[in-house]
Design an enzyme around this catalytic site. Structure first.
Site, PDB file in Angstrom:
ATOM      1  N   GLU A 134      55.888  55.395  23.014  1.00  0.00           N
ATOM      2  CA  GLU A 134      58.408  55.717  23.534  1.00  0.00           C
ATOM      3  C   GLU A 134      57.682  56.208  24.941  1.00  0.00           C
ATOM      4  OE1 GLU A 134      61.182  55.368  21.526  1.00  0.00           O
ATOM      5  OE2 GLU A 134      60.488  54.174  19.999  1.00  0.00           O
ATOM      6  N   GLY A 166      58.958  61.934  13.387  1.00  0.00           N
ATOM      7  CA  GLY A 166      59.598  60.390  13.299  1.00  0.00           C
ATOM      8  C   GLY A 166      59.481  59.417  13.617  1.00  0.00           C
ATOM      9  N   CYS A 193      58.298  54.803  13.603  1.00  0.00           N
ATOM     10  CA  CYS A 193      56.088  53.885  13.563  1.00  0.00           C
ATOM     11  C   CYS A 193      56.163  54.283  12.933  1.00  0.00           C
ATOM     12  CB  CYS A 193      55.366  54.016  14.845  1.00  0.00           C
ATOM     13  SG  CYS A 193      56.761  52.778  16.689  1.00  0.00           S
ATOM     14  N   LYS A 253      56.989  55.449   8.833  1.00  0.00           N
ATOM     15  CA  LYS A 253      57.351  53.691   8.304  1.00  0.00           C
ATOM     16  C   LYS A 253      55.697  53.076   8.062  1.00  0.00           C
ATOM     17  CE  LYS A 253      57.110  50.115  11.914  1.00  0.00           C
ATOM     18  NZ  LYS A 253      56.305  49.232  11.814  1.00  0.00           N
TER      19      LYS A 253
HETATM   20  C1  UGA Z   1      53.605  55.698  17.821  1.00  0.00           C
HETATM   21  C2  UGA Z   1      51.907  56.133  19.000  1.00  0.00           C
HETATM   22  O1  UGA Z   1      52.183  57.128  19.375  1.00  0.00           O
HETATM   23  C3  UGA Z   1      51.951  55.129  19.579  1.00  0.00           C
HETATM   24  O2  UGA Z   1      50.210  55.528  19.991  1.00  0.00           O
HETATM   25  C4  UGA Z   1      51.763  53.693  18.665  1.00  0.00           C
HETATM   26  O3  UGA Z   1      52.170  52.576  19.784  1.00  0.00           O
HETATM   27  C5  UGA Z   1      53.625  53.736  18.740  1.00  0.00           C
HETATM   28  O4  UGA Z   1      53.607  55.208  17.640  1.00  0.00           O
HETATM   29  C6  UGA Z   1      53.895  52.461  17.284  1.00  0.00           C
HETATM   30  O5  UGA Z   1      52.942  52.273  16.353  1.00  0.00           O
HETATM   31  O6  UGA Z   1      54.847  51.534  17.875  1.00  0.00           O
HETATM   32  P1  UGA Z   1      55.752  57.036  19.416  1.00  0.00           P
HETATM   33  O7  UGA Z   1      56.849  56.489  17.659  1.00  0.00           O
HETATM   34  O8  UGA Z   1      56.212  56.478  20.613  1.00  0.00           O
HETATM   35  O9  UGA Z   1      54.020  56.677  19.116  1.00  0.00           O
HETATM   36  O10 UGA Z   1      55.709  58.379  19.181  1.00  0.00           O
HETATM   37  P2  UGA Z   1      54.720  59.178  19.247  1.00  0.00           P
HETATM   38  O11 UGA Z   1      54.555  60.350  20.536  1.00  0.00           O
HETATM   39  O12 UGA Z   1      53.437  59.221  18.457  1.00  0.00           O
HETATM   40  O13 UGA Z   1      55.149  60.439  18.789  1.00  0.00           O
HETATM   41  C7  UGA Z   1      55.903  61.017  17.083  1.00  0.00           C
HETATM   42  C8  UGA Z   1      56.337  62.156  16.907  1.00  0.00           C
HETATM   43  O14 UGA Z   1      55.516  62.730  16.134  1.00  0.00           O
HETATM   44  C9  UGA Z   1      57.445  62.651  17.518  1.00  0.00           C
HETATM   45  O15 UGA Z   1      58.904  63.265  16.515  1.00  0.00           O
HETATM   46  C10 UGA Z   1      57.079  63.259  17.684  1.00  0.00           C
HETATM   47  O16 UGA Z   1      58.358  64.663  18.498  1.00  0.00           O
HETATM   48  C11 UGA Z   1      56.181  64.367  16.843  1.00  0.00           C
HETATM   49  N1  UGA Z   1      54.908  64.817  17.268  1.00  0.00           N
HETATM   50  C12 UGA Z   1      54.311  64.631  18.081  1.00  0.00           C
HETATM   51  C13 UGA Z   1      54.678  66.177  16.647  1.00  0.00           C
HETATM   52  O17 UGA Z   1      55.856  66.543  15.332  1.00  0.00           O
HETATM   53  N2  UGA Z   1      53.680  66.904  16.939  1.00  0.00           N
HETATM   54  C14 UGA Z   1      52.640  66.754  18.208  1.00  0.00           C
HETATM   55  O18 UGA Z   1      51.897  67.249  18.430  1.00  0.00           O
HETATM   56  C15 UGA Z   1      52.921  64.928  18.782  1.00  0.00           C
END
Ligand code: UGA
Length: 437
Positions: free
Chosen positions: A154, A259, A262, A265
């Site tokens: 996202e 959070g 994706c 869960k």
């Molecule tokens: C995630 C994956 O990164 C995608 O590759 C995947 O396609 C997607 O899930 C999915 O399954 O559809 P997304 O949920 O958009 O993507 O978000 P991320 O950028 O992965 O971040 C997830 C969470 O981790 C966020 O709450 C973010 O704040 C947290 N985060 C991320 C951290 O706390 N530290 C970090 O270093 C990176």
């Protein structure tokens, strides 16, 4: 001749996929049972926030190639059908709810023309594709099933769809692979790595990737706990280990954890599925990954109590950020809102601001107060929590903001603010995993 495509499920993944495939020159029919969603998409009104996507949607609708409908019979014009419906966590278990995927295939089956290819993109427990293939073999015997997991983030949905770092296809025939190659030909021309796998491996690739990412975040948050206990600084530690290319510097941002719809869960559904397969021991560590993640939220509440005292009822706490991450209005399993709700339950007067996610946050947590600007949010507050690292917050002038609050105390839950700047401006600055005053 280019294939005509249908996209079943026009939420986050489906709407993005439909608009992007249309931009590659395909005729795309988006199908969803949600009347309101379809009405909005048909008008070029995107039902959620994603940078650049509404513009792309409008542009593609204008070409005449992209259309949306609630009528499954429209899929008869298409020969390749992408299943993009959600697979949320079940209410009373760790497992994924497959109702939407099963229903999508069931509703599509009577409309499948000879030789159609049904392509699953939703994140599913391993073994689902084979089950659906068996279901299709009886309801639409000439159709074939393939799996093509989606890795878009996202906030970067268009970029990740049109410039993916890899394409993974789970197929059971050369013909299915060939059709998918034709669908992604413009991306293959950009030398995107192409991985052909069997059905179970393709399903596993997706959950393995998300599991790795979740593990990386919980790893750095575990280091943050140790740094705090030992008087170290996790941001320096992350920078230093990140220079090792085997480790890499991405996804090492310590804070209140992951959070969204994706990562949380997906790791839970993976554990549930491994247990069904008798392989639970292999994923035992994911319980700890989940626990570290949730502990990061609890640690913020502890710090608030440490700084303000046990009784929170007389305090106004301002929260900057409601979305689960910046550049998104998604509040599903948002750490920021979870912390806000817990503080509100503990009696604090919690006021929340977010540049994009207030409407969604209000629906989920009507008990919280919401402000339309960051300044309004912090006015008269006893403490500020920075919980989603929007650029707008990183650009705040701490001196100007200090004149609005009652007490200049801030907790940076994302390790994203310039601590020196805030301290120089006279703030008591607390961060997770760093030396604190
Ligand atoms: C995630 C994956 O990164 C995608 O590759 C995947 O396609 C997607 O899930 C999915 O399954 O559809 P997304 O949920 O958009 O993507 O978000 P991320 O950028 O992965 O971040 C997830 C969470 O981790 C966020 O709450 C973010 O704040 C947290 N985060 C991320 C951290 O706390 N530290 C970090 O270093 C990176």
């Amino acid at each position: 001749m280019k294939h005509v495509l249908s996209v079943i499920g026009t939420g986050y993944l489906g709407a993005t996929h439909a608009a992007c495939m249309s931009s590659l020159g395909f005729t795309v029919i988006g199908i969803d049972s949600d009347l309101e969603k379809i009405a909005r998409l048909s008008k070029g009104d995107l039902p959620f926030y994603e940078p650049g996507l509404e513009e792309l949607l409008k542009e593609q609708l204008a070409t005449g190639r992209l259309s949306f409908t609630t009528d499954f019979s429209a899929s008869e014009k298409a020969s390749v059908h992408f299943i993009c419906v959600g697979t949320p966590q079940k209410a009373n278990s760790l497992a994924a709810d497959l109702t939407f995927v099963e229903s999508a295939v069931e509703q599509l089956a009577p409309h499948l023309t000879d030789g159609s290819l049904v392509v699953g993109k939703s994140t599913v427990p391993v073994g689902t594709a084979q089950k659906l293939a068996t279901q299709l073999a009886s309801s639409a015997p000439t159709a074939e099933l393939a799996w093509n997991p989606e890795f878009l983030r996202e906030g970067f949905a268009i970029q990740d769809t049109l410039r993916p770092n890899r394409l993974v296809v789970g197929v059971t025939s050369d013909r299915a692979e060939q059709i998918l190659r034709e669908c992604y030909e413009p991306l293959l021309a950009l030398k995107t790595p192409w991985i052909r796998a069997d059905l179970p491996t393709s399903e596993l690739v997706k959950v393995a990737a998300n599991t790795f990412l979740a593990t990386k975040i919980s790893f750095i948050n575990a280091m943050a706990e140790v740094c705090e206990a030992a008087g170290g600084d996790v941001t320096v530690l992350a920078q230093a280990i990140g220079y090792d290319p085997r480790i890499g510097d991405k996804f090492l941002q310590a804070g209140i954890g992951f959070g969204g719809g994706c990562l949380p869960k997906d790791i839970r559904a993976f554990m549930a599925r491994a247990e069904e397969l008798g392989a639970q021991q292999a994923l035992e560590f994911l319980k700890e990954i989940d626990a570290i993640n949730l502990r990061a939220r609890a640690r913020v509440i502890e710090v608030v109590r440490h700084l303000l005292g046990e009784d929170l009822t007389k305090f106004r706490i301002s929260v900057l950020g409601a979305a689960f991450k910046p550049e998104s209005d998604d509040v599903r399993d948002s750490p920021a809102l979870d912390i806000s709700a817990q503080l509100s339950s503990a009696g604090a007067h919690v006021v929340v601001h977010d540049p994009k996610a207030i409407a969604n946050a209000k629906k989920r947590f009507p008990q919280l107060d919401f402000a339309t600007t960051a300044n309004e949010c912090v006015t008269g507050s006893d403490m500020v929590l920075h919980l989603t690292e929007w650029r707008e917050y990183r650009e705040i002038d701490p001196t100007a903001m200090k004149s609005l609050v009652k007490s200049p105390i801030i907790i940076d839950g994302r390790n994203a603010l310039d601590r020196d700047l805030w301290v120089q401006a006279g703030w008591k600055f607390h961060a997770l995993g760093r030396k604190n005053p």
